[in-house]
Design a protein around this motif. Structure first.
Motif, PDB file in Angstrom:
ATOM      1  N   LEU A 167      46.506  42.543  36.533  1.00 49.99           N
ATOM      2  CA  LEU A 167      45.851  42.371  35.238  1.00 49.99           C
ATOM      3  C   LEU A 167      44.954  43.561  34.912  1.00 49.99           C
ATOM      4  O   LEU A 167      44.980  44.097  33.800  1.00 49.99           O
ATOM      5  CB  LEU A 167      45.026  41.084  35.236  1.00 49.99           C
ATOM      6  CG  LEU A 167      45.789  39.755  35.327  1.00 49.99           C
ATOM      7  CD1 LEU A 167      44.801  38.589  35.379  1.00 49.99           C
ATOM      8  CD2 LEU A 167      46.744  39.579  34.161  1.00 49.99           C
ATOM      9  N   ALA A 168      44.144  43.969  35.878  1.00 54.74           N
ATOM     10  CA  ALA A 168      43.201  45.057  35.639  1.00 54.74           C
ATOM     11  C   ALA A 168      43.901  46.390  35.419  1.00 54.74           C
ATOM     12  O   ALA A 168      43.443  47.227  34.631  1.00 54.74           O
ATOM     13  CB  ALA A 168      42.222  45.160  36.809  1.00 54.74           C
ATOM     14  N   THR A 169      45.018  46.603  36.108  1.00 51.24           N
ATOM     15  CA  THR A 169      45.758  47.854  35.936  1.00 51.24           C
ATOM     16  C   THR A 169      46.416  47.915  34.563  1.00 51.24           C
ATOM     17  O   THR A 169      46.390  48.950  33.890  1.00 51.24           O
ATOM     18  CB  THR A 169      46.844  47.984  37.025  1.00 51.24           C
ATOM     19  OG1 THR A 169      46.212  48.003  38.311  1.00 51.24           O
ATOM     20  CG2 THR A 169      47.648  49.258  36.848  1.00 51.24           C
ATOM     21  N   THR A 170      46.994  46.802  34.142  1.00 52.13           N
ATOM     22  CA  THR A 170      47.697  46.761  32.857  1.00 52.13           C
ATOM     23  C   THR A 170      46.736  46.744  31.682  1.00 52.13           C
ATOM     24  O   THR A 170      47.037  47.303  30.620  1.00 52.13           O
ATOM     25  CB  THR A 170      48.608  45.522  32.799  1.00 52.13           C
ATOM     26  OG1 THR A 170      49.439  45.486  33.954  1.00 52.13           O
ATOM     27  CG2 THR A 170      49.492  45.551  31.559  1.00 52.13           C
ATOM     28  N   ARG A 171      45.579  46.125  31.867  1.00 55.21           N
ATOM     29  CA  ARG A 171      44.611  45.968  30.783  1.00 55.21           C
ATOM     30  C   ARG A 171      43.265  46.568  31.179  1.00 55.21           C
ATOM     31  O   ARG A 171      42.342  45.852  31.581  1.00 55.21           O
ATOM     32  CB  ARG A 171      44.464  44.482  30.440  1.00 55.21           C
ATOM     33  CG  ARG A 171      45.714  43.860  29.828  1.00 55.21           C
ATOM     34  CD  ARG A 171      45.943  44.378  28.412  1.00 55.21           C
ATOM     35  NE  ARG A 171      44.786  44.087  27.593  1.00 55.21           N
ATOM     36  CZ  ARG A 171      44.580  42.901  26.995  1.00 55.21           C
ATOM     37  NH1 ARG A 171      45.480  41.932  27.119  1.00 55.21           N
ATOM     38  NH2 ARG A 171      43.506  42.702  26.276  1.00 55.21           N
ATOM     39  N   PRO A 172      43.129  47.893  31.072  1.00 58.20           N
ATOM     40  CA  PRO A 172      41.864  48.535  31.468  1.00 58.20           C
ATOM     41  C   PRO A 172      40.678  48.138  30.602  1.00 58.20           C
ATOM     42  O   PRO A 172      39.531  48.441  30.960  1.00 58.20           O
ATOM     43  CB  PRO A 172      42.180  50.033  31.335  1.00 58.20           C
ATOM     44  CG  PRO A 172      43.358  50.118  30.428  1.00 58.20           C
ATOM     45  CD  PRO A 172      44.142  48.872  30.661  1.00 58.20           C
ATOM     46  N   ASP A 173      40.923  47.466  29.467  1.00 55.19           N
ATOM     47  CA  ASP A 173      39.824  47.011  28.619  1.00 55.19           C
ATOM     48  C   ASP A 173      39.194  45.723  29.128  1.00 55.19           C
ATOM     49  O   ASP A 173      38.144  45.305  28.626  1.00 55.19           O
ATOM     50  CB  ASP A 173      40.331  46.779  27.187  1.00 55.19           C
ATOM     51  CG  ASP A 173      41.468  45.752  27.138  1.00 55.19           C
ATOM     52  OD1 ASP A 173      42.495  46.007  27.804  1.00 55.19           O
ATOM     53  OD2 ASP A 173      41.322  44.715  26.456  1.00 55.19           O
ATOM     54  N   CYS A 174      39.809  45.087  30.106  1.00 58.05           N
ATOM     55  CA  CYS A 174      39.366  43.770  30.552  1.00 58.05           C
ATOM     56  C   CYS A 174      38.735  43.809  31.936  1.00 58.05           C
ATOM     57  O   CYS A 174      38.970  44.730  32.719  1.00 58.05           O
ATOM     58  CB  CYS A 174      40.553  42.805  30.556  1.00 58.05           C
ATOM     59  SG  CYS A 174      41.229  42.524  28.902  1.00 58.05           S
ATOM     60  N   ARG A 175      37.958  42.762  32.211  1.00 61.09           N
ATOM     61  CA  ARG A 175      37.344  42.600  33.528  1.00 61.09           C
ATOM     62  C   ARG A 175      37.879  41.340  34.183  1.00 61.09           C
ATOM     63  O   ARG A 175      38.191  40.360  33.511  1.00 61.09           O
ATOM     64  CB  ARG A 175      35.811  42.529  33.422  1.00 61.09           C
ATOM     65  CG  ARG A 175      35.177  43.847  32.983  1.00 61.09           C
ATOM     66  CD  ARG A 175      33.666  43.748  32.928  1.00 61.09           C
ATOM     67  NE  ARG A 175      33.073  45.015  32.550  1.00 61.09           N
ATOM     68  CZ  ARG A 175      32.744  45.966  33.414  1.00 61.09           C
ATOM     69  NH1 ARG A 175      32.948  45.775  34.707  1.00 61.09           N
ATOM     70  NH2 ARG A 175      32.213  47.095  33.006  1.00 61.09           N
ATOM     71  N   VAL A 176      37.929  41.378  35.517  1.00 64.04           N
ATOM     72  CA  VAL A 176      38.571  40.292  36.251  1.00 64.04           C
ATOM     73  C   VAL A 176      37.680  39.851  37.410  1.00 64.04           C
ATOM     74  O   VAL A 176      37.153  40.693  38.149  1.00 64.04           O
ATOM     75  CB  VAL A 176      39.941  40.727  36.804  1.00 64.04           C
ATOM     76  CG1 VAL A 176      40.634  39.562  37.503  1.00 64.04           C
ATOM     77  CG2 VAL A 176      40.830  41.274  35.681  1.00 64.04           C
ATOM     78  N   VAL A 177      37.507  38.546  37.545  1.00 64.46           N
ATOM     79  CA  VAL A 177      36.914  37.955  38.747  1.00 64.46           C
ATOM     80  C   VAL A 177      38.062  37.484  39.622  1.00 64.46           C
ATOM     81  O   VAL A 177      39.040  36.912  39.136  1.00 64.46           O
ATOM     82  CB  VAL A 177      36.006  36.760  38.400  1.00 64.46           C
ATOM     83  CG1 VAL A 177      35.613  36.006  39.670  1.00 64.46           C
ATOM     84  CG2 VAL A 177      34.770  37.228  37.678  1.00 64.46           C
ATOM     85  N   ALA A 178      37.991  37.748  40.907  1.00 60.19           N
ATOM     86  CA  ALA A 178      39.013  37.297  41.852  1.00 60.19           C
ATOM     87  C   ALA A 178      38.305  36.569  42.984  1.00 60.19           C
ATOM     88  O   ALA A 178      37.506  37.165  43.708  1.00 60.19           O
ATOM     89  CB  ALA A 178      39.810  38.481  42.390  1.00 60.19           C
ATOM     90  N   SER A 179      38.594  35.277  43.141  1.00 56.67           N
ATOM     91  CA  SER A 179      37.890  34.482  44.141  1.00 56.67           C
ATOM     92  C   SER A 179      38.859  33.905  45.166  1.00 56.67           C
ATOM     93  O   SER A 179      40.036  33.670  44.882  1.00 56.67           O
ATOM     94  CB  SER A 179      37.114  33.343  43.475  1.00 56.67           C
ATOM     95  OG  SER A 179      37.990  32.455  42.817  1.00 56.67           O
ATOM     96  N   ASP A 180      38.341  33.669  46.360  1.00 54.24           N
ATOM     97  CA  ASP A 180      39.101  33.018  47.414  1.00 54.24           C
ATOM     98  C   ASP A 180      38.115  32.412  48.396  1.00 54.24           C
ATOM     99  O   ASP A 180      37.038  32.978  48.634  1.00 54.24           O
ATOM    100  CB  ASP A 180      40.012  34.020  48.132  1.00 54.24           C
ATOM    101  CG  ASP A 180      41.218  33.350  48.781  1.00 54.24           C
ATOM    102  OD1 ASP A 180      42.352  33.591  48.344  1.00 54.24           O
ATOM    103  OD2 ASP A 180      41.014  32.562  49.738  1.00 54.24           O
ATOM    104  N   ARG A 181      38.476  31.274  48.970  1.00 53.36           N
ATOM    105  CA  ARG A 181      37.596  30.642  49.956  1.00 53.36           C
ATOM    106  C   ARG A 181      37.675  31.340  51.302  1.00 53.36           C
ATOM    107  O   ARG A 181      36.790  31.182  52.140  1.00 53.36           O
ATOM    108  CB  ARG A 181      37.948  29.166  50.105  1.00 53.36           C
ATOM    109  CG  ARG A 181      39.348  28.901  50.617  1.00 53.36           C
ATOM    110  CD  ARG A 181      39.693  27.419  50.610  1.00 53.36           C
ATOM    111  NE  ARG A 181      38.825  26.675  51.502  1.00 53.36           N
ATOM    112  CZ  ARG A 181      38.847  25.351  51.635  1.00 53.36           C
ATOM    113  NH1 ARG A 181      39.685  24.636  50.896  1.00 53.36           N
ATOM    114  NH2 ARG A 181      38.047  24.743  52.470  1.00 53.36           N
ATOM    115  N   SER A 182      38.746  32.113  51.527  1.00 60.31           N
ATOM    116  CA  SER A 182      38.943  32.813  52.792  1.00 60.31           C
ATOM    117  C   SER A 182      38.350  34.215  52.732  1.00 60.31           C
ATOM    118  O   SER A 182      38.798  35.058  51.947  1.00 60.31           O
ATOM    119  CB  SER A 182      40.442  32.903  53.112  1.00 60.31           C
ATOM    120  OG  SER A 182      40.677  33.825  54.172  1.00 60.31           O
TER     121      SER A 182
END
Length: 358
Positions: A167-182
């Motif tokens: 997502l971040a590579t394709t849409r440099p205008d956007c910000r992304v949160v990426a979460s995981d319990r591990s």
């Protein structure tokens, strides 16, 4: 011109001892029987031998595995191996033998290589994360359709970080949160985020679903590939899946929908009104998940198929203000603030501070 690793084969005797030297340990098949270690000269001979060994181990794609493992060692592509018979040094041949031995024991090819391609990106993978699958690229495509200009997305259960990075590579205008319990999975995701130069726009969070989030809508899109295999089915999966990939990324509970149901019910806490939640699912799960969406305040429930024609994805829009996708999207004065947290891996407390600062 030949290099120390590969080149046009000139001497038929150059590889006679590649697998037959006294120092080479016996190569075993998945059943544990020693495989013959004689082979012809050059890469074609090595590949022919490898296909025989991997086929005897019961692997579904022995030719492709043989080519991937050798091409990676030689620094060339598979097409080069198919067109040319290349010279191979003894050191490379020994490394290839060890790789074949691992693959014959059903260790995933991606673990042996250390990477997998996903949405045109080369991602590091490890036993701590689910190996990115091609069908999940369809989920990314749908998420990109629903992500507004200058928007924000939350990739829940990010694993290797593949969806977030795509997502971040394709849409440099956007910000992304990426979460995981591990935290182990997040360590792998962090390597990918840094390696792809995305640290400024992908924010990694250690969390179980949205446990770090407050109660105001924060993101325009939620995307997830949650565990959706019914618990009773996990033990029937191929060996390279059930023995080598993290069970917590596969086991979705008795019906396969335990995590997906929680995700849908909790999503309104962090999703802006009008925002979309899209996720991957099992083929038989559309009906119960549709009911859960509707009961949780969503509308426009949509089901999509993957390229193989299987029902694979489900998504819905949270009732409220609509988001204009792909164009100007100026939020009204009373709309919740979008997420603009800096990109770094944090704990729940750190994530809360970052959102407050934003």
């Amino acid at each position: 011109m030949s290099s120390p690793l590969f080149g046009r084969r000139r001497r038929a005797s150059a590889s006679v001892e590649l697998f037959g030297s006294p120092s080479a340990a016996p190569l075993t098949t998945g059943a544990g029987a020693a495989a013959p270690l004689t082979t012809g000269a050059g890469t074609r001979g090595l590949l022919a031998h490898a296909r025989t060994v991997l086929d005897a181990a019961g692997l579904p794609a022995p030719a492709a595995d043989a080519e991937w493992l050798l091409a990676d060692l030689l620094g060339c592509d598979r097409l080069r191996l198919q067109l040319d018979d290349l010279e191979v040094s003894a050191a490379v041949a020994e490394a290839y033998r060890r790789r074949l031995d691992r693959r014959a024991r059903h260790e995933p090819r991606q673990h042996i290589l250390g990477w997998e391609e996903f949405c045109g990106l080369r991602l590091r993978v490890s036993p701590d994360v689910l190996i990115p699958r091609q069908e999940t690229e369809g989920l990314v495509a749908w998420a990109l359709e629903r992500l507004p200009t200058d928007g924000s997305a939350w990739d829940v259960g990010t694993g290797s970080g593949g969806i977030a990075c795509a997502l971040a590579t394709t849409r440099p205008d956007c910000r992304v949160v990426a979460s995981d319990r591990s935290t182990r999975a997040l360590a792998t995701a962090a390597e990918n985020v840094r390696g792809l130069g995305l640290a400024a726009r992908v924010h990694l969070v250690a969390a179980d679903l949205f446990e770090c989030a407050g109660h105001d809508g924060l993101v325009d899109l939620i995307v997830a590939n949650p565990p959706y295999i019914p618990a009773s089915v996990v033990e029937t999966l191929p060996r390279e899946v059930r023995e080598w990939e993290p069970i917590e990324a596969l086991d979705g509970g008795p019906a396969g929908t335990a995590v997906a149901t929680r995700l849908i019910m909790e999503a309104p806490r962090v999703l802006r009104p009008g925002g979309w939640l899209v996720m991957e699912m099992g083929e038989s799960q559309a009906s119960p998940l549709t009911g859960c969406f509707l009961a949780s305040g969503f509308t426009e429930v949509t089901v999509r198929k993957d390229l193989a024609g299987r029902v694979r994805y489900i998504g819905a829009r949270l009732t409220g203000l609509s988001i204009q996708v792909g164009g100007s999207d100026a939020a009204p004065p009373d709309a919740p603030q979008r997420l603009t947290a800096p990109a770094e891996m944090t704990s729940c407390a750190g994530a809360a501070r970052a959102r407050t600062a934003a």
